[in-house]
Design a protein around this motif. Structure first.
Motif, PDB file in Angstrom:
ATOM      1  N   TYR A  38       0.803  -1.224   0.000  1.00 24.40           N
ATOM      2  CA  TYR A  38       0.000   0.000   0.000  1.00 24.40           C
ATOM      3  C   TYR A  38       0.835   1.273   0.000  1.00 24.40           C
ATOM      4  O   TYR A  38       0.467   2.269  -0.605  1.00 24.40           O
ATOM      5  CB  TYR A  38      -0.936   0.038   1.212  1.00 24.40           C
ATOM      6  CG  TYR A  38      -2.105  -0.909   1.123  1.00 24.40           C
ATOM      7  CD1 TYR A  38      -2.964  -0.914   0.036  1.00 24.40           C
ATOM      8  CD2 TYR A  38      -2.363  -1.804   2.157  1.00 24.40           C
ATOM      9  CE1 TYR A  38      -4.045  -1.772  -0.028  1.00 24.40           C
ATOM     10  CE2 TYR A  38      -3.447  -2.669   2.095  1.00 24.40           C
ATOM     11  CZ  TYR A  38      -4.287  -2.648   1.003  1.00 24.40           C
ATOM     12  OH  TYR A  38      -5.349  -3.504   0.940  1.00 24.40           O
ATOM     13  N   TYR A  39       1.961   1.255   0.709  1.00 23.91           N
ATOM     14  CA  TYR A  39       2.707   2.499   0.936  1.00 23.91           C
ATOM     15  C   TYR A  39       4.125   2.496   0.369  1.00 23.91           C
ATOM     16  O   TYR A  39       4.848   3.478   0.512  1.00 23.91           O
ATOM     17  CB  TYR A  39       2.745   2.811   2.436  1.00 23.91           C
ATOM     18  CG  TYR A  39       1.360   3.056   2.980  1.00 23.91           C
ATOM     19  CD1 TYR A  39       0.709   4.259   2.761  1.00 23.91           C
ATOM     20  CD2 TYR A  39       0.685   2.066   3.690  1.00 23.91           C
ATOM     21  CE1 TYR A  39      -0.572   4.487   3.247  1.00 23.91           C
ATOM     22  CE2 TYR A  39      -0.601   2.278   4.179  1.00 23.91           C
ATOM     23  CZ  TYR A  39      -1.222   3.491   3.949  1.00 23.91           C
ATOM     24  OH  TYR A  39      -2.489   3.694   4.425  1.00 23.91           O
ATOM     25  N   LYS A  59      -5.983   0.111   7.703  1.00 23.96           N
ATOM     26  CA  LYS A  59      -7.380   0.534   7.661  1.00 23.96           C
ATOM     27  C   LYS A  59      -7.538   1.736   6.733  1.00 23.96           C
ATOM     28  O   LYS A  59      -8.472   1.792   5.931  1.00 23.96           O
ATOM     29  CB  LYS A  59      -7.890   0.884   9.058  1.00 23.96           C
ATOM     30  CG  LYS A  59      -9.340   1.289   9.038  1.00 23.96           C
ATOM     31  CD  LYS A  59      -9.935   1.489  10.401  1.00 23.96           C
ATOM     32  CE  LYS A  59     -11.411   1.844  10.232  1.00 23.96           C
ATOM     33  NZ  LYS A  59     -12.111   1.949  11.472  1.00 23.96           N
ATOM     34  N   ALA A  60      -6.612   2.690   6.827  1.00 20.24           N
ATOM     35  CA  ALA A  60      -6.672   3.863   5.960  1.00 20.24           C
ATOM     36  C   ALA A  60      -6.588   3.452   4.490  1.00 20.24           C
ATOM     37  O   ALA A  60      -7.356   3.945   3.657  1.00 20.24           O
ATOM     38  CB  ALA A  60      -5.543   4.837   6.306  1.00 20.24           C
ATOM     39  N   ALA A  61      -5.690   2.537   4.184  1.00 12.98           N
ATOM     40  CA  ALA A  61      -5.553   2.077   2.799  1.00 12.98           C
ATOM     41  C   ALA A  61      -6.854   1.426   2.317  1.00 12.98           C
ATOM     42  O   ALA A  61      -7.295   1.667   1.190  1.00 12.98           O
ATOM     43  CB  ALA A  61      -4.394   1.094   2.673  1.00 12.98           C
ATOM     44  N   VAL A  63      -9.895   2.022   3.429  1.00  8.02           N
ATOM     45  CA  VAL A  63     -10.897   3.076   3.274  1.00  8.02           C
ATOM     46  C   VAL A  63     -10.682   3.801   1.950  1.00  8.02           C
ATOM     47  O   VAL A  63     -11.620   4.016   1.179  1.00  8.02           O
ATOM     48  CB  VAL A  63     -10.855   4.066   4.461  1.00  8.02           C
ATOM     49  CG1 VAL A  63     -11.675   5.319   4.176  1.00  8.02           C
ATOM     50  CG2 VAL A  63     -11.375   3.391   5.730  1.00  8.02           C
ATOM     51  N   PHE A  64      -9.434   4.160   1.666  1.00  8.68           N
ATOM     52  CA  PHE A  64      -9.141   4.874   0.427  1.00  8.68           C
ATOM     53  C   PHE A  64      -9.483   4.026  -0.805  1.00  8.68           C
ATOM     54  O   PHE A  64     -10.034   4.523  -1.783  1.00  8.68           O
ATOM     55  CB  PHE A  64      -7.679   5.320   0.386  1.00  8.68           C
ATOM     56  CG  PHE A  64      -7.298   6.236   1.523  1.00  8.68           C
ATOM     57  CD1 PHE A  64      -8.191   7.133   2.078  1.00  8.68           C
ATOM     58  CD2 PHE A  64      -6.019   6.178   2.057  1.00  8.68           C
ATOM     59  CE1 PHE A  64      -7.835   7.968   3.129  1.00  8.68           C
ATOM     60  CE2 PHE A  64      -5.637   7.012   3.106  1.00  8.68           C
ATOM     61  CZ  PHE A  64      -6.546   7.903   3.643  1.00  8.68           C
ATOM     62  N   LYS A  65      -9.145   2.727  -0.737  1.00  2.53           N
ATOM     63  CA  LYS A  65      -9.459   1.830  -1.861  1.00  2.53           C
ATOM     64  C   LYS A  65     -10.969   1.707  -2.035  1.00  2.53           C
ATOM     65  O   LYS A  65     -11.465   1.688  -3.160  1.00  2.53           O
ATOM     66  CB  LYS A  65      -8.842   0.443  -1.640  1.00  2.53           C
ATOM     67  CG  LYS A  65      -7.347   0.408  -1.688  1.00  2.53           C
ATOM     68  CD  LYS A  65      -6.877   0.466  -3.109  1.00  2.53           C
ATOM     69  CE  LYS A  65      -5.375   0.260  -3.162  1.00  2.53           C
ATOM     70  NZ  LYS A  65      -4.862   0.274  -4.508  1.00  2.53           N
ATOM     71  N   ALA A  66     -11.700   1.608  -0.933  1.00  2.00           N
ATOM     72  CA  ALA A  66     -13.162   1.505  -1.017  1.00  2.00           C
ATOM     73  C   ALA A  66     -13.752   2.786  -1.598  1.00  2.00           C
ATOM     74  O   ALA A  66     -14.695   2.736  -2.399  1.00  2.00           O
ATOM     75  CB  ALA A  66     -13.758   1.207   0.353  1.00  2.00           C
ATOM     76  N   GLN A  67     -13.189   3.928  -1.219  1.00  2.00           N
ATOM     77  CA  GLN A  67     -13.672   5.198  -1.761  1.00  2.00           C
ATOM     78  C   GLN A  67     -13.434   5.265  -3.274  1.00  2.00           C
ATOM     79  O   GLN A  67     -14.302   5.715  -4.028  1.00  2.00           O
ATOM     80  CB  GLN A  67     -13.000   6.372  -1.048  1.00  2.00           C
ATOM     81  CG  GLN A  67     -13.477   6.547   0.374  1.00  2.00           C
ATOM     82  CD  GLN A  67     -12.669   7.563   1.156  1.00  2.00           C
ATOM     83  OE1 GLN A  67     -11.589   7.987   0.750  1.00  2.00           O
ATOM     84  NE2 GLN A  67     -13.185   7.947   2.310  1.00  2.00           N
ATOM     85  N   ALA A  96     -15.935   2.289   3.159  1.00  2.00           N
ATOM     86  CA  ALA A  96     -15.246   3.549   2.892  1.00  2.00           C
ATOM     87  C   ALA A  96     -15.296   4.517   4.067  1.00  2.00           C
ATOM     88  O   ALA A  96     -14.758   5.605   3.998  1.00  2.00           O
ATOM     89  CB  ALA A  96     -15.844   4.217   1.656  1.00  2.00           C
ATOM     90  N   LYS A  97     -15.930   4.113   5.170  1.00  7.13           N
ATOM     91  CA  LYS A  97     -16.057   4.992   6.337  1.00  7.13           C
ATOM     92  C   LYS A  97     -15.064   4.591   7.413  1.00  7.13           C
ATOM     93  O   LYS A  97     -14.740   3.428   7.564  1.00  7.13           O
ATOM     94  CB  LYS A  97     -17.474   4.924   6.891  1.00  7.13           C
ATOM     95  CG  LYS A  97     -18.495   5.517   5.968  1.00  7.13           C
ATOM     96  CD  LYS A  97     -19.873   5.427   6.568  1.00  7.13           C
ATOM     97  CE  LYS A  97     -20.914   5.952   5.602  1.00  7.13           C
ATOM     98  NZ  LYS A  97     -22.256   5.738   6.092  1.00  7.13           N
ATOM     99  N   TRP A  98     -14.654   5.562   8.184  1.00  5.73           N
ATOM    100  CA  TRP A  98     -13.769   5.326   9.329  1.00  5.73           C
ATOM    101  C   TRP A  98     -14.597   4.776  10.409  1.00  5.73           C
ATOM    102  O   TRP A  98     -14.910   4.511  11.254  1.00  5.73           O
ATOM    103  CB  TRP A  98     -13.080   6.598   9.770  1.00  5.73           C
ATOM    104  CG  TRP A  98     -12.012   6.998   8.811  1.00  5.73           C
ATOM    105  CD1 TRP A  98     -12.120   7.872   7.786  1.00  5.73           C
ATOM    106  CD2 TRP A  98     -10.680   6.509   8.776  1.00  5.73           C
ATOM    107  NE1 TRP A  98     -10.945   7.952   7.119  1.00  5.73           N
ATOM    108  CE2 TRP A  98     -10.039   7.136   7.704  1.00  5.73           C
ATOM    109  CE3 TRP A  98      -9.975   5.601   9.535  1.00  5.73           C
ATOM    110  CZ2 TRP A  98      -8.720   6.901   7.388  1.00  5.73           C
ATOM    111  CZ3 TRP A  98      -8.657   5.369   9.217  1.00  5.73           C
ATOM    112  CH2 TRP A  98      -8.040   6.016   8.154  1.00  5.73           C
TER     113      TRP A  98
END
Length: 98
Positions: A38-39, A59-61, A63-67, A96-98
Motif C-alpha cells: 500500500y505504501y 485501515k486507511a488504505a 478506506v481509500f481503496k473503497a472510496q 469507505a467509512k472510518w
C-alpha cells in the motif's frame, strides 16, 4: 441464477474483504507485506512498525481503496443501474467509512 451472479454476490464480497483485512493483521509478516504494497515502504521498516500504526495505515488504505471503488461503481452504475449494483455500492460505502 447464472454463474456470474453467484461469483459477484455483494454480501459475500464484503465478507471476504473484511476477512482478508482481519487475516492481514493476524500475521506480522503479512501485515508488513500489506504496508509495503500500500505504501511502498521498505519491508524491514514495515516489520518494525508498531502494531497500532500498522493497523491504522492498513485501515486507511482499505478506506481509500473503497472510496476509489465507490467512485468507479458510480460511473458504471450510471450507465447500467440495477439492484445488485446498488447493494454493492451500499456495502462499499460502509467499507469507505472510518
Amino acid at each position: 441464477m447464472e454463474d456470474h451472479e453467484q461469483q459477484y454476490d455483494p454480501e459475500k464480497l464484503a465478507l471476504l474483504i473484511e476477512k482478508q483485512t482481519k487475516d492481514i493483521l493476524k500475521n506480522q509478516k503479512i501485515t508488513a507485506a500489506a504496508l509495503v504494497y500500500y505504501y511502498q515502504i521498505p519491508f524491514a521498516e514495515a516489520v518494525e512498525m508498531p502494531y497500532g500504526d500498522s493497523e491504522l495505515l492498513i485501515k486507511a488504505a482499505r478506506v481509500f481503496k473503497a472510496q476509489e471503488a465507490l467512485q468507479q461503481m458510480a460511473i458504471i452504475t450510471a450507465a447500467l443501474g440495477g439492484k445488485k449494483a446498488n447493494k454493492l455500492i451500499s456495502l462499499l460505502e460502509k467499507q469507505a467509512k472510518w
